[in-house]
Design a protein around this motif. Structure first.
Motif, mmCIF file in Angstrom:
data_model
loop_
_atom_site.group_PDB
_atom_site.id
_atom_site.type_symbol
_atom_site.label_atom_id
_atom_site.label_comp_id
_atom_site.label_asym_id
_atom_site.label_seq_id
_atom_site.Cartn_x
_atom_site.Cartn_y
_atom_site.Cartn_z
ATOM 1 N N ILE A 1 0.908 -1.140 -0.018
ATOM 2 C CA ILE A 1 0.371 0.094 -0.091
ATOM 3 C C ILE A 1 1.053 0.920 -0.161
ATOM 4 N N VAL A 2 1.187 1.673 -1.229
ATOM 5 C CA VAL A 2 1.883 2.934 -0.927
ATOM 6 C C VAL A 2 0.840 4.038 -1.756
ATOM 7 N N GLU A 3 1.571 5.111 -0.958
ATOM 8 C CA GLU A 3 1.326 6.717 -1.412
ATOM 9 C C GLU A 3 1.928 7.172 -2.483
ATOM 10 N N ASN A 4 2.768 6.901 -3.695
ATOM 11 C CA ASN A 4 2.906 6.538 -5.221
ATOM 12 C C ASN A 4 3.936 5.070 -5.543
ATOM 13 N N THR A 5 3.023 4.732 -6.632
ATOM 14 C CA THR A 5 2.970 4.032 -6.835
ATOM 15 C C THR A 5 5.072 4.111 -7.409
ATOM 16 N N LYS A 6 5.048 5.282 -8.599
ATOM 17 C CA LYS A 6 6.508 5.201 -9.162
ATOM 18 C C LYS A 6 7.296 5.219 -7.988
ATOM 19 N N SER A 7 7.577 6.175 -7.263
ATOM 20 C CA SER A 7 8.103 5.998 -5.723
ATOM 21 C C SER A 7 8.280 5.153 -5.017
ATOM 22 N N ALA A 8 7.617 4.594 -4.924
ATOM 23 C CA ALA A 8 7.610 3.095 -4.013
ATOM 24 C C ALA A 8 8.618 2.050 -5.106
ATOM 25 N N ARG A 9 7.983 2.000 -6.400
ATOM 26 C CA ARG A 9 8.963 0.659 -6.829
ATOM 27 C C ARG A 9 10.450 1.816 -6.967
ATOM 28 N N ARG A 10 10.959 2.778 -7.667
ATOM 29 C CA ARG A 10 11.973 2.898 -7.038
ATOM 30 C C ARG A 10 12.647 2.675 -5.873
ATOM 31 N N PHE A 11 11.796 2.966 -4.646
ATOM 32 C CA PHE A 11 12.298 2.752 -3.253
ATOM 33 C C PHE A 11 12.816 1.044 -3.776
ATOM 34 N N LEU A 12 12.052 0.548 -3.622
ATOM 35 C CA LEU A 12 12.202 -1.227 -3.486
ATOM 36 C C LEU A 12 13.482 -1.492 -4.314
ATOM 37 N N ALA A 13 13.673 -0.515 -5.494
ATOM 38 C CA ALA A 13 14.878 -0.820 -6.628
ATOM 39 C C ALA A 13 16.026 -0.993 -6.061
ATOM 40 N N GLN A 14 16.077 -0.490 -5.285
ATOM 41 C CA GLN A 14 17.288 0.768 -4.487
ATOM 42 C C GLN A 14 17.474 -0.572 -3.186
ATOM 43 N N VAL A 15 16.909 -1.050 -2.816
ATOM 44 C CA VAL A 15 16.642 -2.478 -1.121
ATOM 45 C C VAL A 15 17.440 -3.484 -2.360
ATOM 46 N N ASP A 16 17.108 -3.676 -3.299
ATOM 47 C CA ASP A 16 17.388 -5.057 -4.106
ATOM 48 C C ASP A 16 16.854 -4.695 -5.753
ATOM 49 N N SER A 17 17.944 -4.374 -6.266
ATOM 50 C CA SER A 17 17.804 -4.597 -8.049
ATOM 51 C C SER A 17 17.222 -5.708 -8.359
ATOM 52 N N SER A 18 17.727 -6.852 -7.899
ATOM 53 C CA SER A 18 16.981 -8.113 -8.517
ATOM 54 C C SER A 18 15.323 -8.444 -7.938
ATOM 55 N N LEU A 19 15.214 -7.825 -7.173
ATOM 56 C CA LEU A 19 13.203 -8.347 -6.605
ATOM 57 C C LEU A 19 13.101 -8.588 -7.636
ATOM 58 N N PRO A 20 11.926 -8.970 -7.879
ATOM 59 C CA PRO A 20 10.958 -9.161 -9.632
ATOM 60 C C PRO A 20 9.661 -8.091 -9.000
ATOM 61 N N ILE A 21 10.195 -6.746 -9.197
ATOM 62 C CA ILE A 21 8.636 -5.799 -8.536
ATOM 63 C C ILE A 21 8.015 -5.629 -9.229
ATOM 64 N N GLU A 22 8.056 -5.877 -10.576
ATOM 65 C CA GLU A 22 7.150 -6.450 -12.034
ATOM 66 C C GLU A 22 5.749 -7.237 -11.732
ATOM 67 N N THR A 23 6.341 -8.523 -10.426
ATOM 68 C CA THR A 23 5.300 -8.818 -9.376
ATOM 69 C C THR A 23 4.302 -8.398 -8.926
ATOM 70 N N PHE A 24 4.955 -7.953 -8.126
ATOM 71 C CA PHE A 24 4.264 -7.196 -7.024
ATOM 72 C C PHE A 24 2.834 -6.233 -7.439
ATOM 73 N N ASN A 25 2.489 -6.167 -6.144
ATOM 74 C CA ASN A 25 1.175 -5.626 -6.030
ATOM 75 C C ASN A 25 0.854 -4.417 -5.436
#
Length: 256
Positions: A55-79
């Motif tokens: 649950i995010v305030e902004n999807t774009k910035s949340a995706r960017r943050f998660l990519a910082q956490v781990d660039s190998s995360l399969p973010i495209e599969t997240f909800n």
């Protein structure tokens, strides 16, 4: 051997995912362009890696943050579902369904700092509490708490007042009210402004408050633009105007 190692790693991750408690995790983010290692413990990163519903305030910035956490995360599969100032709260009834129906953990990510503190995420936390769903806050930077820590003001009693009125006369009246409270209640008063109006807020405070009242400006906390200074109003008037425009800031006033 490499394939065997990969399989073991996959099993380990899946095991961790199965054992992560089905709860609402409040996930802090950085307060600006700051390395994650500077402000977030490694435990947070391990928790994040085992969540796929957010649950995010902004999807774009949340995706960017998660990519910082781990660039190998399969973010495209997240909800992702958004919860911000534009969200009709009547529509968020199913936001906790992954926890209730599928027993999966859900993460809440704000735009900056800690979720649910001066943040729309509070609405889903309130819903989780009503439903007796576990809520787990993770450690991270809070500009309000850090500003109080660095101000030299009363840390036993303080109040965050959010945004003050935009109209000049109403704003001045509110500042006078907060200044009076700081003296009568021995309470530190915190408030914020849209970054592009910081200079105007500073000017209004100097025009409104007593010369003896103390003002702390805590700006760009944890970033390379960090600026934290405390002076009386009389002292501030003798100093160069601080370069704080367009940088997130907390203003604190307190009795002398």
């Amino acid at each position: 051997m490499a394939q065997e190692s990969l399989n073991q790693k996959s099993k380990s991750v899946n095991s961790e995912r199965k054992t992560l408690k089905a709860a609402l995790y409040l996930i802090p983010v950085t307060l600006g362009e700051t390395p994650l290692s500077k402000v977030l413990p490694s435990y947070n990163l391990e928790v994040i890696k085992n969540i796929k519903d957010f649950i995010v305030e902004n999807t774009k910035s949340a995706r960017r943050f998660l990519a910082q956490v781990d660039s190998s995360l399969p973010i495209e599969t997240f909800n992702f579902v958004e919860l911000n100032e534009h969200t009709d709260l009547k529509t968020i009834g199913n936001y906790l369904q992954p926890i209730e129906k599928f027993k999966r953990p859900v993460g809440v990510i704000s735009e900056a700092g800690c979720p649910a503190v001066a943040d729309p995420g509070a609405a889903v936390v309130e819903m989780a509490q009503r439903k007796s769903i576990p809520v787990i806050p993770l450690v991270g930077p809070s500009s309000m708490i850090m500003a109080v820590m660095a101000s030299g003001f009363n840390g036993q009693s303080f109040a965050f007042n959010g945004y003050l009125p935009v109209k000049q006369n109403e704003r001045a009246a509110k500042i006078r009210q907060l200044e009076n409270r700081s003296y009568k209640e021995n309470q530190t008063q915190l408030f914020i402004e849209a970054p592009y109006r910081n200079a105007k807020m500073f000017e209004t405070i100097l025009q409104t408050c007593s010369g003896e009242t103390k003002l702390c400006i805590a700006c760009g906390i944890t970033t390379d633009k960090e600026y934290i200074r405390t002076h009386t109003i009389a002292e501030w008037k003798k100093l160069p105007v601080p370069e704080i425009n367009k940088i997130p800031a907390i203003f604190l006033i307190y009795k002398n």
